[in-house]
Design an enzyme around this catalytic site. Structure first.
Site, mmCIF file in Angstrom:
data_model
loop_
_atom_site.group_PDB
_atom_site.id
_atom_site.type_symbol
_atom_site.label_atom_id
_atom_site.label_comp_id
_atom_site.label_asym_id
_atom_site.label_seq_id
_atom_site.Cartn_x
_atom_site.Cartn_y
_atom_site.Cartn_z
ATOM 1 N N CYS B 83 -25.729 -4.608 15.154
ATOM 2 C CA CYS B 83 -24.557 -4.549 16.045
ATOM 3 C C CYS B 83 -23.516 -3.575 15.466
ATOM 4 C CB CYS B 83 -23.995 -5.942 16.310
ATOM 5 S SG CYS B 83 -22.881 -5.964 17.726
ATOM 6 N N HIS B 184 -28.442 -8.338 18.952
ATOM 7 C CA HIS B 184 -28.470 -9.321 17.866
ATOM 8 C C HIS B 184 -29.870 -9.904 17.743
ATOM 9 C CE1 HIS B 184 -24.200 -9.481 16.874
ATOM 10 N NE2 HIS B 184 -24.015 -9.146 18.143
ATOM 11 N N GLU B 186 -30.937 -11.798 15.571
ATOM 12 C CA GLU B 186 -30.819 -13.205 15.147
ATOM 13 C C GLU B 186 -30.565 -14.141 16.312
ATOM 14 O OE1 GLU B 186 -28.557 -10.884 14.817
ATOM 15 O OE2 GLU B 186 -26.507 -11.689 14.958
#
Lengths: 256, 205
Positions: B83, B184, B186
């Site tokens: 990001c 992202h 994650e």
């Protein structure tokens, strides 16, 4: 192409997920982690955890479950309830939440939106708005809605508050239309359309989902970015995987 | 390395709020990452990850203050920016008009909103693969990733996967040992965990 998002909302009270009708009569829906994992597996795009006891009791969100959720969940989630300072927000974000949502504290002290946007970027800052139509036909905001005995009507017009929240740095607006909340007769399309016209950041519709068609309607007719719902998912009336397939069949862009 | 996965992973704390979620995503892949706050912490790391949520100028100021800007430029290990962390890899950012790490050529620009096109770009969007890379192994189209950002980098020669929100922009970049993901990983469900796992197994030329 950007997908429309389906967001189950989990109202949290004392570490358990609960659900009431029109914000009253809360019943236990189950364990946070079990429900969170289940919704992720069904294809939820994002989750919102709303600590309904935090704001009225004047305390911040209990952090322990936020960290537990962050460990198991690999989709984004937002935490709402009782975040009234940069320090409160930092604690929740550092515990692993992706966004924080503020409602009553922003109405009491609007500069909080700017402080949070400055500290964490606008993309983390969601402003939740509870709204009701009054006798004069105007929509106005409500605060402290987590506890019906304490609910307040600060007198602000919903549309004015949305403009102000955006200019102060709100990165997303969740509009909870209280007149339709929990009664499963459809989202408040009229209000959401008016709000959409002035809302330049992502807009999340909340309140009123009962059947798959309601989701199709709100994406098509109010052009919202996401639709949030609780009881319709918790009760098992609508499975998210079926809902999203139905949305795709209706020509609405979703992540399957 | 254990089972082909790097096990000494340095996760840079640049003040970004998504540090925890990246650490947990690595945990789910069986990797216990070290949180690193200064240049010394990078010694011996097999992989370095620069996550970031926030604004470019304060993040760069923090990296400089801790000597991490110099250390990241001199690094031999593969580096992944996530990001804002990816944006910092480029020459400069319009956000706060700040010079960045200069590891990749290009300038980060503010995304342009319009009617029906909301900024920040928030939500799940589709990746489009531009060129093959081991980082994209196992990613089948259509693949959705979760984005939350108001600034983006242009599609340059280093772009391996793009995304479109109004204009196309770089979703995934790679040049030598330098990699970046604008979304992202994650928080991008199975797609994200595959990409992170690829980075941990990656052996750049």
């Amino acid at each position: 192409m950007l997908s429309r998002r389906i967001i189950p909302c989990l109202d949290v009270r004392d570490g358990r997920v609960v659900k009431g009708v029109r914000f009253r009569d809360h019943i236990d829906m189950g364990d946070i982690l079990t429900l969170a994992r289940g919704y992720r597996d069904e294809g939820a795009d994002e989750l919102v955890f709303y600590d309904i006891t935090a704001s009225p009791q004047g305390r911040s969100v209990d952090r322990d479950w936020v960290e537990q959720v962050a460990r198991v969940l690999d989709i984004p989630f937002c935490v709402a309830g009782g975040i009234r300072s940069v320090a409160d927000a930092r604690a929740v974000l550092h515990a692993g939440a992706d966004k924080i949502s503020i409602n009553s504290p922003a109405l009491e002290r609007p500069v909080l939106i700017e402080e949070l946007a400055e500290a964490f970027g606008v993309q983390c800052v969601v402003v939740g708005i509870d709204t009701q139509r009054e006798a004069d036909g105007q929509w106005r905001v409500r605060s402290h809605t987590g506890d019906p005995e304490n609910m307040r009507a600060p007198g602000k017009r919903t549309l004015d508050w949305i403009s102000e929240a955006q200019s102060r740095g709100a990165g997303e607006i969740v509009l909870n239309c209280m007149d339709s909340d929990g009664v499963r007769s459809g989202y408040d399309i009229d209000q959401l359309r008016e709000v959409r016209d002035i809302c330049h950041v992502p807009l999340v519709a909340s309140g009123g989902a009962g059947i798959a068609q309601h989701f199709i309607d709100v994406f098509r007719d109010a052009d919202v970015d996401a639709a949030l719902a609780a009881s319709v998912f918790h009760s098992g009336v609508l499975a998210i995987s079926d809902l999203k397939q139905g949305l795709r069949d209706a020509g609405i862009e979703v992540r399957l | 390395m254990k089972n082909g996965i790097a096990n000494d992973v340095a996760l840079i704390d640049a003040g970004g709020a998504n540090l925890g979620s990246v650490r947990y995503a690595l945990e789910r892949l069986g990797v216990d990452a070290r949180i690193v706050r200064d240049a010394n912490g990078l010694h011996g790391a097999q992989r370095v990850i620069l996550p970031g949520v926030g604004a470019a100028a304060p993040a760069m100021a923090l990296l400089r203050e801790r000597g991490l800007d110099v250390a990241l430029r001199a690094l031999d290990a593969p580096l992944l920016g996530i990001c804002l962390g990816m944006q910092l890899l480029f020459d400069a950012s319009e956000e706060g008009d700040v010079a960045c790490l200069g590891l990749l050529p290009g300038t980060v620009r503010r995304m342009q909103g319009s009617a029906g096109l909301r900024v920040p770009h928030m939500g799940w969007n589709t990746l489009e693969i531009i060129r093959e890379s081991a980082l994209l192994d196992g990613i089948a189209m259509p693949a959705h990733a979760y984005f939350v950002h108001g600034y983006a980098t242009p599609v340059t020669d280093d772009c391996i996967a793009s995304c479109t929100h109004g204009d196309p922009f770089a979703a995934c970049v790679q040049r030598g040992r330098i990699a970046g993901m604008q979304f992202h990983p994650e928080r991008s469900a199975d797609v994200g965990s595959t990409l992170l796992s690829n980075f941990l197994r990656w052996n750049p030329e």
